[in-house]
Enzyme design. Structure first.
Site, PDB file in Angstrom:
ATOM      1  N   SER A  59       1.017  -1.282  -0.065  1.00 21.91           N
ATOM      2  CA  SER A  59      -0.023   0.160  -0.042  1.00 21.91           C
ATOM      3  C   SER A  59       0.834   1.161   0.161  1.00 21.91           C
ATOM      4  O   SER A  59       2.197   0.976   0.050  1.00 21.91           O
ATOM      5  CB  SER A  59      -0.866  -0.168   1.447  1.00 21.91           C
ATOM      6  OG  SER A  59      -0.357   0.367   2.547  1.00 21.91           O
ATOM      7  N   LYS A  60       0.172   2.297  -0.101  1.00 20.31           N
ATOM      8  CA  LYS A  60       1.065   3.576  -0.078  1.00 20.31           C
ATOM      9  C   LYS A  60       1.911   3.645   1.131  1.00 20.31           C
ATOM     10  O   LYS A  60       2.769   4.575   0.997  1.00 20.31           O
ATOM     11  CB  LYS A  60      -0.074   4.938  -0.151  1.00 20.31           C
ATOM     12  CG  LYS A  60      -0.756   4.823  -1.520  1.00 20.31           C
ATOM     13  CD  LYS A  60      -1.422   6.103  -1.493  1.00 20.31           C
ATOM     14  CE  LYS A  60      -2.386   6.343  -2.639  1.00 20.31           C
ATOM     15  NZ  LYS A  60      -3.418   7.133  -2.308  1.00 20.31           N
TER      16      LYS A  60
END
Ligand code: GLU
Length: 476
Positions: free
Chosen positions: A253-254
């Site tokens: 994820s980010k």
């Protein structure tokens, strides 16, 4: 279905092209190119609230940047279009009606509120909440009468009560129990088809032979198999590729850093580096090799060497691999690629429009660069010059005889037929004249030119700067 391999990438335009999506696209593309097949791009924009035109444009732009060209799809057309689901509604409605006619699906008149109330009841009781089959039990005549009377209805699959199984190319045998699935809706009462139905109608209609996608879609496959069977369409081969994880082994994820392909493009990664890196996220040739150019990948890629275990996205490795691809570029090409990055920092520097200068700058950068955006930082001391950056550098300038060295060197440089090799000869000759050698010879010159004790090859620095600038910095 014909013999020709037909694969597809089917992104939903609800965000940017994620590295995970790009990996899926790449696996499909590589397989199509290797097999002389067809790579279809289909835009899955049934979720009208979340789909945007900007997102679609961004996806196409990033796929093009990666060099993943599609043979059928938006902007290209093809015999199975349209390639946007929002433009295919009639096709889904027709397919749903055909299932109604064949009795594989049935009209469901249950109002949404009633279904919701039943769902909540079941949930409260801790029971699985499948549709209870009220409308499946309606006499056909009554169903017909109510439809003709204009009563709103959804279309539901009459799900056969049997276990399903799939031999997945990556995951092996996957099985689903009959009781885990109730009769599900394929077309809502407002005429909107549901996602899983669209995917199957499209894959069948577009004659897709292999569905290679993320294993987050494995749960959808149960419903999809039932729809294939009901439509009487041949099944494609399925391969569900494991998710990509971050270095801490949680879903990428980010939090783990950049996951947008477009951002990597802006940050100065090369498509070749990105493609090489993505190909190895889940696939390996099984030999001790990490550097692959595109043609190699097309030749070597194989579906049966896609691994079962999740791949880890390691940005440090991506940057390193990008560096390998930078080193593999012809210097002319690297010069072209860094030019815009350099011009952003030095907009008034006319040299940055000169291909010969850019080629020399590329030679100087080539062994040191991992991503293009680091080029200005590396070149700054060379292009601008600087006072000694620290004590060590200042000490290098204090070598006895340094001043004589600068003039001797400039004199020698003025005499030569300017070339990389002759620059080194001029340096040697100046050393002989001044009785300086080794560090005492090149360090004062390096520091005088760049302010630094360390940096790219001195001959390349001098070649890039040219005689006038070297004279100015050494003697000025
Ligand atoms: N539209 C889906 C997604 O973006 C892909 C569906 C599929 O590959 O079957 O995740």
């Amino acid at each position: 279905m014909g013999d020709r391999v037909r694969v597809r990438f089917a992104p939903s335009p609800t965000g940017y092209l994620h590295v995970g999506g790009a990996r899926t696209a790449l696996f499909n593309w590589l397989y199509a190119r290797q097999q002389g097949g067809v790579f279809v791009l289909r835009i899955e924009d049934t979720d009208l609230d979340r789909s945007t035109a900007e997102s679609e444009e961004g996806l196409l732009r990033d796929l093009r940047w990666l060099g993943l060209d599609w043979d059928e799809g938006p902007g290209v057309g093809g015999p199975h279009g349209p390639y946007r689901q929002s433009e295919r509604r009639e096709i889904y409605q027709k397919a749903a009606r055909s299932l109604l006619e064949s009795g594989k699906a049935y009209p469901c008149f249950c109002p949404e509120e009633l279904l919701e109330a039943k769902r909540q009841q079941a949930e409260a009781a801790g029971a699985p909440h499948h549709y209870d089959g009220t409308c499946r039990r309606l006499a056909p005549d009554e169903a017909k009468r109510r439809m003709a009377a204009g009563e709103p209805y959804a279309i539901r699959m009459a799900v056969p009560q049997k276990d399903m199984k799939l031999d997945d190319l990556v995951r092996g045998r996957v099985e689903w129990k009959a009781e885990t699935l109730g009769d599900f809706i394929i077309l809502r009462s407002n005429g909107m088809p549901v996602y899983n139905f669209c995917v199957v109608v499209d894959d069948a209609d577009m004659q897709i032979t292999h569905v290679i996608r993320g294993d987050d879609h494995l749960t959808n496959t149960h419903r999809q198999l039932i729809i294939y069977e009901a439509l009487g369409k041949p099944l494609p081969v399925f391969g569900h590729v494991s998710m990509i994880l971050g270095p801490d082994k949680t879903k990428l994820s980010k939090r783990h850093g950049t996951t947008s392909v477009g951002q990597y493009a802006l940050d100065g990664y090369l498509p070749e580096g990105m493609v090489n890196f993505l190909a190895l996220l889940g696939w390996s040739e099984g030999v001790d090799q990490e550097f692959y150019c595109r043609a190699d990948l097309i030749e070597k890629f194989s579906l049966d060497r896609i691994g079962k275990s999740a791949a880890v996205f390691d940005q440090t490795k991506l940057a390193w691999m990008n560096g390998l691809h930078i080193r593999a570029l012809p210097p002319e090409r690297l010069g072209e690629l860094v030019a815009p990055v350099l011009r952003q920092v030095w907009p008034a520097d006319a040299r940055l429009h000169d291909p010969a200068f850019l080629r020399k700058a590329a030679l100087l950068l080539q062994n040191h660069l991992q991503v293009l955006k680091d080029a200005p930082g590396l070149l700054k001391p060379v292009l601008e010059g600087a006072p000694p950056e620290n004590e060590e550098a200042a000490a290098a300038l204090a070598v006895p005889g340094a001043a004589g060295l600068y003039s001797a060197f400039v004199e020698e440089l003025g005499r030569i037929d300017w070339k990389r090799e002759t620059i080194n000869e001029a340096l040697k000759a100046a050393g002989k004249k001044t009785c300086l050698k080794g560090k005492n010879l090149f360090m004062p010159i390096r520091v005088r030119l760049t302010g630094q004790c360390h940096g790219p090859d001195l001959g390349l620095v001098i070649d890039l700067l040219g005689l006038d600038e070297v004279r100015r910095r050494l003697l000025g």
